[in-house]
Design a protein around this motif. Structure first.
Motif, PDB file in Angstrom:
ATOM      1  N   GLU A   1      41.088  26.493  38.400  1.00  0.00           N
ATOM      2  CA  GLU A   1      41.827  26.252  37.159  1.00  0.00           C
ATOM      3  C   GLU A   1      41.683  27.454  36.219  1.00  0.00           C
ATOM      4  OE1 GLU A   1      41.287  22.436  35.248  1.00  0.00           O
ATOM      5  OE2 GLU A   1      40.594  21.540  37.138  1.00  0.00           O
ATOM      6  N   VAL A   2      42.711  27.711  35.449  1.00  0.00           N
ATOM      7  CA  VAL A   2      42.726  28.845  34.512  1.00  0.00           C
ATOM      8  C   VAL A   2      42.432  28.332  33.104  1.00  0.00           C
ATOM      9  CG1 VAL A   2      44.108  30.699  33.517  1.00  0.00           C
ATOM     10  CG2 VAL A   2      44.384  30.097  35.929  1.00  0.00           C
ATOM     11  N   VAL A   3      41.510  29.004  32.395  1.00  0.00           N
ATOM     12  CA  VAL A   3      41.227  28.630  31.003  1.00  0.00           C
ATOM     13  C   VAL A   3      42.018  29.551  30.074  1.00  0.00           C
ATOM     14  CG1 VAL A   3      38.954  27.636  31.382  1.00  0.00           C
ATOM     15  CG2 VAL A   3      39.158  30.096  31.056  1.00  0.00           C
ATOM     16  N   ASN A   4      42.608  28.976  29.040  1.00  0.00           N
ATOM     17  CA  ASN A   4      43.409  29.758  28.099  1.00  0.00           C
ATOM     18  C   ASN A   4      42.533  30.594  27.170  1.00  0.00           C
ATOM     19  OD1 ASN A   4      45.877  28.721  29.059  1.00  0.00           O
ATOM     20  ND2 ASN A   4      45.634  26.874  27.810  1.00  0.00           N
ATOM     21  N   ASP A   5      41.356  30.070  26.846  1.00  0.00           N
ATOM     22  CA  ASP A   5      40.433  30.774  25.960  1.00  0.00           C
ATOM     23  C   ASP A   5      39.061  30.785  26.605  1.00  0.00           C
ATOM     24  OD1 ASP A   5      38.916  31.849  23.949  1.00  0.00           O
ATOM     25  OD2 ASP A   5      39.667  30.543  22.367  1.00  0.00           O
ATOM     26  N   LYS A   6      38.503  31.961  26.815  1.00  0.00           N
ATOM     27  CA  LYS A   6      37.200  32.058  27.469  1.00  0.00           C
ATOM     28  C   LYS A   6      36.057  31.542  26.604  1.00  0.00           C
ATOM     29  CE  LYS A   6      37.904  35.731  30.834  1.00  0.00           C
ATOM     30  NZ  LYS A   6      37.306  36.941  31.434  1.00  0.00           N
ATOM     31  N   PHE A   7      36.266  31.487  25.299  1.00  0.00           N
ATOM     32  CA  PHE A   7      35.236  30.996  24.395  1.00  0.00           C
ATOM     33  C   PHE A   7      35.483  29.517  24.125  1.00  0.00           C
ATOM     34  CE2 PHE A   7      33.213  31.514  19.886  1.00  0.00           C
ATOM     35  CZ  PHE A   7      32.205  30.631  20.254  1.00  0.00           C
TER      36      PHE A   7
END
Length: 319
Positions: free
Chosen positions: A291-297
């Motif tokens: 899965e891809v996260v939109n914000d790494k933080f």
């Protein structure tokens, strides 16, 4: 019984064994193994973070977590990450001993194609680009809101001592910077002492005892975490010097909340350690599943706690 029938029976048994083996292999392949490289097990606040990871592990039969203790040794932590890589774990969660020493660990994992999730202690921007996600809270915010409340309680003037955690930690640098940003806006507040107590209550006691012996007058003690703040309170009480000295911590641990409720700890800032641990392993599972996260933080905000609102935070820890 004919030889042909016996042969068919033996062939059937062999097929059952082979299929059972394949089924077991397929089942094993479904298991997700997460390596969790933690800085030190003997830390009150981090124990709640570990609980968040362990609880998730218990609730998911298809997930196995291998958690290790670096004993506050960066070299040992690098070796532990190397071991995780050699074991071909599916993802690695790192709460670094020292954020300045975490880059080699991330590079080792990346070289093996293993995603890295960092938790609680934020890496620098360059390392941030190489990891899947960081789960934690903004330490600069914690130091800022903590010191703002102290400045308000001091009416903008007084002598303070700042107790640092382990020097070099991202949280120490940012929490202390947040403190000093507020002090700069209040020129009548003077920092007369600043030293480390390595995040530990026992060392907070020792440091405060030394400061008391110096004979200097303190209006407030501002600590990078609750454990050191509690240590300072104990030392002040034992010396009969508590008086009206304001003491502030950060983290909002159950022990600290009891001190707030009793009127001993004046200020703390809630950091959801359990939520960080749970968030870190949830992010690890997402990484494994592609899965891809939109914000790494993945930010979990700090919240200011005083005696006025402490009861609602005590409820957060009740299970």
């Amino acid at each position: 019984m004919s030889k042909k029938l016996i042969g068919f029976q033996m062939l059937f048994v062999l097929l059952v064994i082979i299929l059972a083996g394949c089924g077991s292999s397929e089942k094993d392949k479904k298991n997700i193994v997460i390596g969790a490289a933690m800085p030190v097990f003997d830390d009150k606040f981090l124990s709640y973070l570990y609980d968040g990871i362990k609880e998730y592990d218990k609730e998911h039969d298809d997930v196995e977590v291998k958690m290790v203790d670096a004993k506050n040794d960066s070299g040992k932590q690098i070796s532990q990450v190397e071991t995780f890589v050699s074991q071909a774990v599916d993802a690695i969660i790192i709460n670094p001993v020292d954020t300045d020493a975490v880059a080699p660990m991330v590079d080792i994992a990346n070289g093996a194609g293993i995603p890295v999730i960092m938790v609680n202690r934020m890496p620098d921007e360059k390392t941030m680009e190489k990891i899947y996600a960081y789960v934690g809270s903004e330490s600069l915010e914690a130091g800022f809101i903590q010191m703002e409340k102290v400045a308000e309680m001091l009416d903008g003037k007084g002598n303070i001592g700042i107790i640092n955690g382990t020097l070099g930690d991202e949280a120490v640098v940012k929490r202390t910077k947040g403190n000093k940003d507020v002090v700069q806006k209040n020129p009548s507040i003077k920092i007369i002492r600043e030293a480390t107590a390595d995040w530990q209550r026992s060392q907070g006691i020792t440091l405060m005892e030394n400061w008391i012996q110096s004979g200097e007058h303190f209006d407030a003690i501002v600590s990078n975490n609750d454990e050191m703040a509690i240590g300072a309170i104990m030392a002040l009480e034992q010396a009969g010097k508590r008086g009206n000295i304001i003491v502030a911590g950060i983290d909002g641990t159950p022990d600290a909340l009891e001190f707030v409720k009793e009127g001993k700890l004046d200020v703390t800032a809630f950091q959801d350690a359990y939520g960080q641990g749970k968030g870190a392993i949830e992010a690890a599972i997402k990484a494994v599943n592609g899965e891809v996260v939109n914000d790494k933080f993945i930010n979990i905000p700090f919240e200011l706690i005083t005696k006025d609102n402490v009861d609602e935070y005590i409820k957060k820890w009740e299970k």
